[in-house]
Design an enzyme around this catalytic site. Structure first.
Site, PDB file in Angstrom:
ATOM      1  N   HIS A 123      -9.917  -1.188  -7.325  1.00  0.00           N
ATOM      2  CA  HIS A 123      -9.537  -0.027  -6.651  1.00  0.00           C
ATOM      3  C   HIS A 123      -8.594   0.835  -7.476  1.00  0.00           C
ATOM      4  CE1 HIS A 123      -8.909   2.245  -2.997  1.00  0.00           C
ATOM      5  NE2 HIS A 123      -7.913   2.180  -3.048  1.00  0.00           N
ATOM      6  N   ASP A 140       0.850  -1.176  -0.131  1.00  0.00           N
ATOM      7  CA  ASP A 140       0.125  -0.019  -0.081  1.00  0.00           C
ATOM      8  C   ASP A 140       0.788   1.179   0.122  1.00  0.00           C
ATOM      9  OD1 ASP A 140      -1.798   2.018   0.304  1.00  0.00           O
ATOM     10  OD2 ASP A 140      -3.110   0.817   2.062  1.00  0.00           O
TER      11      ASP A 140
END
Ligand code: HEM
Length: 418
Positions: A327, A237
């Site tokens: 996403h 991330d």
């Protein structure tokens, strides 16, 4: 790395109450007399790079590493994220007016300068805990209500308000709003806890704690420097993010309003992860939700983490390899201005009775302008993003982050005295 912190000297024993109640002029004089900058002079800066925590650094070097506090911008924004963060929001007490805010900002500026340099602040009841700053940074933000209290409503940035309500939101007051924010980060949780306590104590006659949120990333030294970290869903991330030095115009405010030039904004969203239902999702499906591989973070259309995803690629069935609801497809816009600096931390709090976990992300972002950069992307994701099935925003707050305080000034001076 810095040299050994200067010890507490006679000048550190000045009564804090005298300092706090002495009024603006007296406080300014006291600050000069105390020589806060002088007290930390000679402290050799380790520079920004030190706080990313290279695996080769000796333990004592990690402890004595200093991120400079003084400067054009506040530290803690483009500083490579330290291992631990505490976000604190405070509500101003009735009667905290502009003059009181000046006093508070002078105290916080001096305390933050000392703490981040390894020098105990005035009246520190545990001064030994200040000796190893461990790349401590203190970043201060102003919430919408501060401008009412200071009677400076005309200087409030147009975007400084609660975010619009998004369909995915399940916001709780316990994690939302606030008149003042502190983001305190360090590579050592003891140092961090001490710094937060000093700062909150220093504000107690002006403001009350509204919420506190603690977060973490991998401990320094456990991963090679520059490695993208993983969140608690196991994903890399932070792969595609703004790059300080390259995307500065999107990070630092250019002066809208004027006092904010060199400042920025902080959006902090607490996003709960339902890890218990995520457990039921197999690996290929988990990768499809994001559009990247779990093993190395590469886009599903490529082999290297930092390759550009091919959003036009289709599989044998003619379907997009990176799905319409993935996403990363939804989180990017064709407008290159709709980007922001993500500086996120994981949280893992005690579960409610009967639950297995209570985890998620403290999704902190910095951007020059919340309305232009953040809201359109959050809206896209609220409209469509398969990840929403396992994630829920439960807290939300927005703050204006004033520019840094060069020597001889205090945080927020351009607003409060402008
Ligand atoms: C718990 C919630 C979330 C998780 C677990 C999550 C996870 C991820 C992951 C794994 C990536 C791909 C790697 C990367 O480029 O960093 C990513 C990218 C990204 N995410 Fe999230 N994210 C979350 C929430 C959000 C929210 C709320 C926003 C915006 C409001 C957002 C904006 C972005 C952006 C802008 C990217 C980069 C997209 C690109 O340009 O490729 N994320 N996120």
């Amino acid at each position: 790395m810095r040299s050994k912190p200067p010890g507490t000297s006679a000048r550190l024993r000045v009564d804090r109450r005298t300092f706090l109640t002495g009024g603006v002029a007296a406080a300014g004089g006291a600050l000069a007399a105390l020589g806060a900058s002088a007290a930390v002079e000679g402290v050799r800066s380790a520079g920004d790079g030190a706080c990313s925590g290279g695996s080769t650094a000796a333990p004592d070097a990690l402890g004595t590493a200093v991120v400079p506090f003084r400067g054009e911008h506040q530290a803690g924004v483009t500083t490579p994220p330290q291992s631990f963060a505490t976000f604190v929001a405070m509500d101003l007490l009735p009667g905290t007016d502009r003059e009181a805010l000046v006093r508070l900002m002078r105290v916080w500026t001096e305390d933050a300068e000392r703490l981040t340099s390894g020098v105990p602040p005035l009246g520190d009841t545990e001064p030994e805990l200040a000796a190893t700053p461990s790349s401590l940074t203190v970043t201060v933000g102003f919430g919408p209500g501060l401008f009412d209290a200071a009677e400076l409503v005309e200087l409030r940035p147009t975007w400084l308000a609660a975010l619009p309500a998004f369909a995915v939101d399940r916001l709780e007051d316990a994690w939302s709003g606030g008149d003042l924010a502190l983001q305190v980060c360090a590579n050592d949780p003891v140092v961090l806890a001490h710094a937060v306590r000093v700062l909150v104590k220093g504000a107690q006659t002006f403001a009350a704690v509204r919420w506190v949120q603690g977060g973490f990333r991998p401990a320094v030294g456990t991963l090679p420097e520059g490695t993208t970290v993983r969140n608690l869903m196991g994903q890399l991330d932070g792969t595609r993010n703004l790059v300080p030095g390259h995307d500065d115009h999107l990070i630092w405010n250019a002066g809208e309003p004027t006092w904010l030039a060199g400042g920025t904004s902080l959006v902090i969203r607490r996003i709960a992860m339902d890890l218990d239902t995520w457990d039921a999702v197999d690996r290929p499906a988990r990768e499809e939700v994001i559009g990247r591989r779990l093993s190395d973070g590469a886009p599903l259309t490529s082999t290297d983490e930092h390759d550009e995803p091919d959003l036009d690629a289709v599989n044998q069935l003619g379907l997009p390899v990176i799905a319409a609801y993935a996403h990363i497809r939804r989180a990017r816009s064709e407008n290159p201005d709709e980007r922001f600096l993500r500086r996120v931390y994981s949280y893992d709090d005690p579960p409610a009775p009967g639950a297995l976990s209570n985890s998620g992300l403290l999704f902190a972002t910095y951007q020059a302008d919340v309305a232009r950069q953040f809201i359109p992307i959050q809206q896209r994701l609220a409209d469509l993003d398969l990840l929403n099935r396992w994630t829920t925003p439960v807290g939300s707050a927005v703050f204006a982050v004033p520019p840094g305080a060069p020597p001889g000034t205090y945080l927020g001076q351009g607003l409060l005295e402008g």
